[in-house]
Scaffold this motif. Structure first.
Motif, mmCIF file in Angstrom:
data_model
loop_
_atom_site.group_PDB
_atom_site.id
_atom_site.type_symbol
_atom_site.label_atom_id
_atom_site.label_comp_id
_atom_site.label_asym_id
_atom_site.label_seq_id
_atom_site.Cartn_x
_atom_site.Cartn_y
_atom_site.Cartn_z
ATOM 1 N N ALA A 277 2.283 14.662 11.152
ATOM 2 C CA ALA A 277 3.262 15.297 10.268
ATOM 3 C C ALA A 277 4.614 14.614 10.419
ATOM 4 O O ALA A 277 5.313 14.345 9.427
ATOM 5 N N ARG A 278 4.997 14.292 11.646
ATOM 6 C CA ARG A 278 6.271 13.588 11.864
ATOM 7 C C ARG A 278 6.214 12.177 11.288
ATOM 8 O O ARG A 278 7.198 11.689 10.731
ATOM 9 N N ALA A 279 5.069 11.550 11.439
ATOM 10 C CA ALA A 279 4.923 10.194 10.884
ATOM 11 C C ALA A 279 5.033 10.227 9.364
ATOM 12 O O ALA A 279 5.643 9.335 8.757
ATOM 13 N N ALA A 280 4.477 11.247 8.730
ATOM 14 C CA ALA A 280 4.550 11.363 7.271
ATOM 15 C C ALA A 280 5.984 11.627 6.820
ATOM 16 O O ALA A 280 6.414 11.104 5.795
ATOM 17 N N LYS A 281 6.724 12.427 7.579
ATOM 18 C CA LYS A 281 8.118 12.720 7.227
ATOM 19 C C LYS A 281 8.998 11.498 7.386
ATOM 20 O O LYS A 281 9.920 11.278 6.617
ATOM 21 N N GLY A 282 8.712 10.708 8.432
ATOM 22 C CA GLY A 282 9.545 9.547 8.721
ATOM 23 C C GLY A 282 9.398 8.431 7.693
ATOM 24 O O GLY A 282 10.304 7.651 7.493
ATOM 25 N N ALA B 171 2.198 6.272 19.112
ATOM 26 C CA ALA B 171 2.291 6.545 20.548
ATOM 27 C C ALA B 171 3.719 6.934 20.917
ATOM 28 O O ALA B 171 3.932 7.848 21.734
ATOM 29 N N ARG B 172 4.704 6.281 20.303
ATOM 30 C CA ARG B 172 6.107 6.618 20.557
ATOM 31 C C ARG B 172 6.409 8.043 20.060
ATOM 32 O O ARG B 172 7.067 8.819 20.740
ATOM 33 N N ILE B 173 5.907 8.395 18.890
ATOM 34 C CA ILE B 173 6.097 9.759 18.364
ATOM 35 C C ILE B 173 5.454 10.776 19.310
ATOM 36 O O ILE B 173 6.045 11.817 19.611
ATOM 37 N N ALA B 174 4.251 10.468 19.795
ATOM 38 C CA ALA B 174 3.541 11.380 20.698
ATOM 39 C C ALA B 174 4.330 11.577 21.998
ATOM 40 O O ALA B 174 4.494 12.713 22.477
ATOM 41 N N GLN C 278 0.833 -1.187 0.000
ATOM 42 C CA GLN C 278 0.000 0.000 0.000
ATOM 43 C C GLN C 278 0.881 1.255 0.000
ATOM 44 O O GLN C 278 1.913 1.291 0.669
ATOM 45 N N PRO C 279 0.456 2.304 -0.705
ATOM 46 C CA PRO C 279 1.218 3.553 -0.702
ATOM 47 C C PRO C 279 1.198 4.180 0.688
ATOM 48 O O PRO C 279 0.230 4.035 1.434
ATOM 49 N N PRO C 280 2.247 4.924 1.041
ATOM 50 C CA PRO C 280 2.363 5.510 2.385
ATOM 51 C C PRO C 280 1.186 6.417 2.740
ATOM 52 O O PRO C 280 0.746 6.424 3.887
ATOM 53 N N MET C 281 0.666 7.209 1.823
ATOM 54 C CA MET C 281 -0.426 8.129 2.135
ATOM 55 C C MET C 281 -1.703 7.380 2.493
ATOM 56 O O MET C 281 -2.464 7.834 3.343
ATOM 57 N N ILE C 282 -1.940 6.247 1.867
ATOM 58 C CA ILE C 282 -3.135 5.466 2.188
ATOM 59 C C ILE C 282 -3.009 4.907 3.603
ATOM 60 O O ILE C 282 -3.960 4.947 4.388
#
Length: 177
Positions: A48-53, A67-70, A9-13
């Motif tokens: 936003a951080r998840a999308a960048k990563g 949860a780790r990012i948060a 699956q593509p990342p955006m989906i």
């Protein structure tokens, strides 16, 4: 579809699907730790951080990853708040210089005044009279000489003698401190 995204699956989906399933949980997490306005902003920052990563689609458990990012986001903000905190100490010169307590000054002043009085009382009568006329009544040497019937050099002698006795008293008093 399960929590785990399909590898193809593509990342955006994957990000959009995770947003729909995890948005409310993250909002409640931040809401318990901050106010509502900030919680909304923090949820957006997590995604936003998840999308960048670009690791969300590779994560075995996207909810745990978010949860780790948060948690890291809150830690980063706490550290930043600690660095941004400015301590303000007003400069007030009255409090910068250490001074002895006023009670000590009062006691020392009373002791010194007592020493002065005792010294003046112990002076020979003519010396004491000349000194008091000069210092207390602020008479000139000529006025004192005329009033007591003595010469100006004699007035000067008695004033110098009185000051010498007081100077000795002061030195003795200071050596006792």
């Amino acid at each position: 579809m399960t929590d785990r995204a399909h590898p193809m699956q593509p990342p955006m989906i994957v990000l959009e699907a995770t947003f729909h399933t995890e948005h409310q949980r993250l909002f409640r997490y931040f809401r318990r730790r901050t106010d509502a306005d900030l919680a909304t902003d923090l949820v957006q920052e997590v995604f936003a951080r998840a999308a960048k990563g670009a690791r969300l689609e590779q994560a075995d458990n996207p909810a745990a990853y978010l949860a780790r990012i948060a948690r890291n986001l809150l830690i980063d903000r706490a550290r930043q708040a600690g660095r941004d905190r400015v301590l303000f100490f007003p400069l007030d010169e009255r409090y910068d210089v250490p001074t002895p307590p006023e009670q000590t000054w009062d006691i020392e002043a009373a002791e010194l005044l007592g020493c002065y009085r005792h010294t003046i009382e112990a002076m020979p009568p003519k010396t004491r009279r000349v000194f008091l006329l000069h210092r207390i009544e602020q008479r000139t040497y000529r006025e004192i000489g005329e009033q007591l019937g003595i010469s100006i050099p004699t007035v000067q002698y008695h004033v110098v003698r009185a000051l010498s006795l007081l100077r000795e008293t002061l030195a003795a008093w200071q050596s006792c401190l």
